[in-house]
Design an enzyme around this catalytic site. Structure first.
Site, PDB file in Angstrom:
ATOM      1  N   ASP A  17      10.740   3.252  60.878  1.00 12.32           N
ATOM      2  CA  ASP A  17      11.318   2.308  59.919  1.00 12.32           C
ATOM      3  C   ASP A  17      10.470   1.072  59.641  1.00 12.32           C
ATOM      4  O   ASP A  17      10.862   0.237  58.832  1.00 12.32           O
ATOM      5  CB  ASP A  17      12.726   1.904  60.383  1.00 12.32           C
ATOM      6  CG  ASP A  17      12.735   1.378  61.821  1.00 12.32           C
ATOM      7  OD1 ASP A  17      11.732   0.774  62.266  1.00 12.32           O
ATOM      8  OD2 ASP A  17      13.755   1.577  62.506  1.00 12.32           O
ATOM      9  N   HIS A  47       5.885   8.864  65.418  1.00 12.97           N
ATOM     10  CA  HIS A  47       6.437   9.711  64.359  1.00 12.97           C
ATOM     11  C   HIS A  47       6.072   9.227  62.963  1.00 12.97           C
ATOM     12  O   HIS A  47       6.704   9.611  61.994  1.00 12.97           O
ATOM     13  CB  HIS A  47       7.962   9.811  64.515  1.00 12.97           C
ATOM     14  CG  HIS A  47       8.367  10.458  65.812  1.00 12.97           C
ATOM     15  ND1 HIS A  47       9.545  10.192  66.456  1.00 12.97           N
ATOM     16  CD2 HIS A  47       7.707  11.352  66.607  1.00 12.97           C
ATOM     17  CE1 HIS A  47       9.611  10.903  67.577  1.00 12.97           C
ATOM     18  NE2 HIS A  47       8.510  11.606  67.690  1.00 12.97           N
ATOM     19  N   CYS A  59      -7.835  12.139  44.684  1.00 12.35           N
ATOM     20  CA  CYS A  59      -8.711  13.301  44.905  1.00 12.35           C
ATOM     21  C   CYS A  59      -8.049  14.607  44.463  1.00 12.35           C
ATOM     22  O   CYS A  59      -8.675  15.663  44.491  1.00 12.35           O
ATOM     23  CB  CYS A  59      -9.118  13.399  46.376  1.00 12.35           C
ATOM     24  SG  CYS A  59      -7.892  14.204  47.436  1.00 12.35           S
ATOM     25  N   GLY A 116      16.775   1.379  73.736  1.00 15.88           N
ATOM     26  CA  GLY A 116      17.455   2.137  72.688  1.00 15.88           C
ATOM     27  C   GLY A 116      17.017   3.574  72.569  1.00 15.88           C
ATOM     28  O   GLY A 116      17.028   4.140  71.480  1.00 15.88           O
ATOM     29  N   GLU A 146      24.250   3.332  76.712  1.00 13.17           N
ATOM     30  CA  GLU A 146      24.766   4.297  77.690  1.00 13.17           C
ATOM     31  C   GLU A 146      23.701   4.596  78.731  1.00 13.17           C
ATOM     32  O   GLU A 146      22.514   4.481  78.441  1.00 13.17           O
ATOM     33  CB  GLU A 146      25.122   5.622  76.990  1.00 13.17           C
ATOM     34  CG  GLU A 146      26.115   5.511  75.840  1.00 13.17           C
ATOM     35  CD  GLU A 146      27.485   5.056  76.316  1.00 13.17           C
ATOM     36  OE1 GLU A 146      27.798   5.247  77.516  1.00 13.17           O
ATOM     37  OE2 GLU A 146      28.232   4.486  75.487  1.00 13.17           O
TER      38      GLU A 146
HETATM   39 ZN   LIG Z   1      -6.901  12.633  48.737  1.00 11.52          ZN
END
Ligand SMILES: [Zn+2]
Length: 273
Positions: free
Chosen positions: A108, A123, A157, A194, A237
């Site tokens: 995020d 990620h 490209c 978290g 938790e």
């Molecule tokens: Zn490219």
């Protein structure tokens, strides 16, 4: 919130030589970013196969159309989300030299938005798109006109642009993996915030921090088994790390806990806000 644990965490952080934070979805829920896996999360409203890498390669225009639909319907609040007091507290800790790096499972961009500079992303980042051919990176908002003209959007490209997040079936970026293992290996405090840290590679990092080794990284350098490192969990938790790997769990809101720790550090430093 257990204030004795807040005090304990602040004291440990002040004495630490090299602190790193491992963050997951739980730090961003206060910013309104949905946890993809929880009830009511993204996967209950959208077909998860649109985030399968093979599907993107086969049908990039279809996947882009679904993403745009999510965007327009407000299904993804990531683009408009703002950092919360938890992100802000971590950015402050870095600015004053207490925190050396953040390893995040989130896409995020909220750590960067809060001002954190050393952020390792497992990620990827929803704010960017990347060319599948030349790996050139663009900001998502820079290619909105291109998306409006035709799908899939293309690089200068000619290559197809893909959101710069890791899809299912796609490898974690090797540089991020390597750097996070090095951080876990050399840290003397790890804040696990978290996240239940049940999914690799995040699951191995607290073990590496503790010098307990890891099956996943058996081929990599692992620190001494007697390494003294504090692993402090902040989560709503208990997790599989609790009582097994972590020294203690501060149970509750990540934002509230981090703000309280920051204020306690400021008290101890004699620089109360
Ligand atoms: Zn490219």
């Amino acid at each position: 919130m257990d204030t004795s644990l807040i005090d304990k965490a602040a004291e440990i952080l002040l004495k630490a030589r090299h602190t790193v934070a491992l963050t997951g979805a739980g730090i961003s829920t206060e910013s309104g970013v949905p946890d993809f896996r929880s009830p009511g999360g993204i996967w209950e409203r959208y077909d998860p196969t649109i985030f399968f890498y093979d599907r993107f390669i086969a049908q990039p225009d279809f996947v882009w159309r679904q993403l745009l639909d999510m965007h327009r319907s407000g299904g993804l609040t990531i683009w408009s989300a703002e950092p919360n007091r938890g992100h802000d507290a971590l950015a402050w800790m870095e600015a004053v030299g207490i925190l050396k790096a953040i390893i995040t499972q989130n896409i995020d961009n909220l750590h960067q938005k809060a001002g954190s500079e050393h952020v390792i992303e497992f990620h990827g980042n929803m704010l960017y798109v990347r060319c599948l051919d030349c790996a050139c990176l663009y900001r998502y908002d820079e290619i909105l006109d291109e998306i409006a003209r035709h799908l899939p959007p293309r690089c200068d490209c000619g290559g197809v642009l893909k959101p710069d997040i890791i899809f299912f079936g796609e490898a974690i970026p090797p540089a991020a993996l390597h750097e996070s293992v090095e951080e876990a290996d050399c840290c003397d405090v790890m804040l696990v915030i978290g996240t239940s840290a049940q999914i690799e590679p995040a699951a191995s990092l607290p073990l590496i921090a503790k010098g307990m080794g890891s099956m996943m990284f058996h081929f990599m350098h692992i620190g001494k088994p007697d390494k003294r490192c504090h692993v402090i969990e902040i989560n709503r938790e208990p997790t599989p790390l609790t009582h097994e790997v972590s020294d203690f769990l501060i149970q509750g809101s990540a934002g509230e806990a981090l703000q309280m720790i920051m204020e306690r550090i400021q008290d101890l430093q004699g620089k109360a806000p």
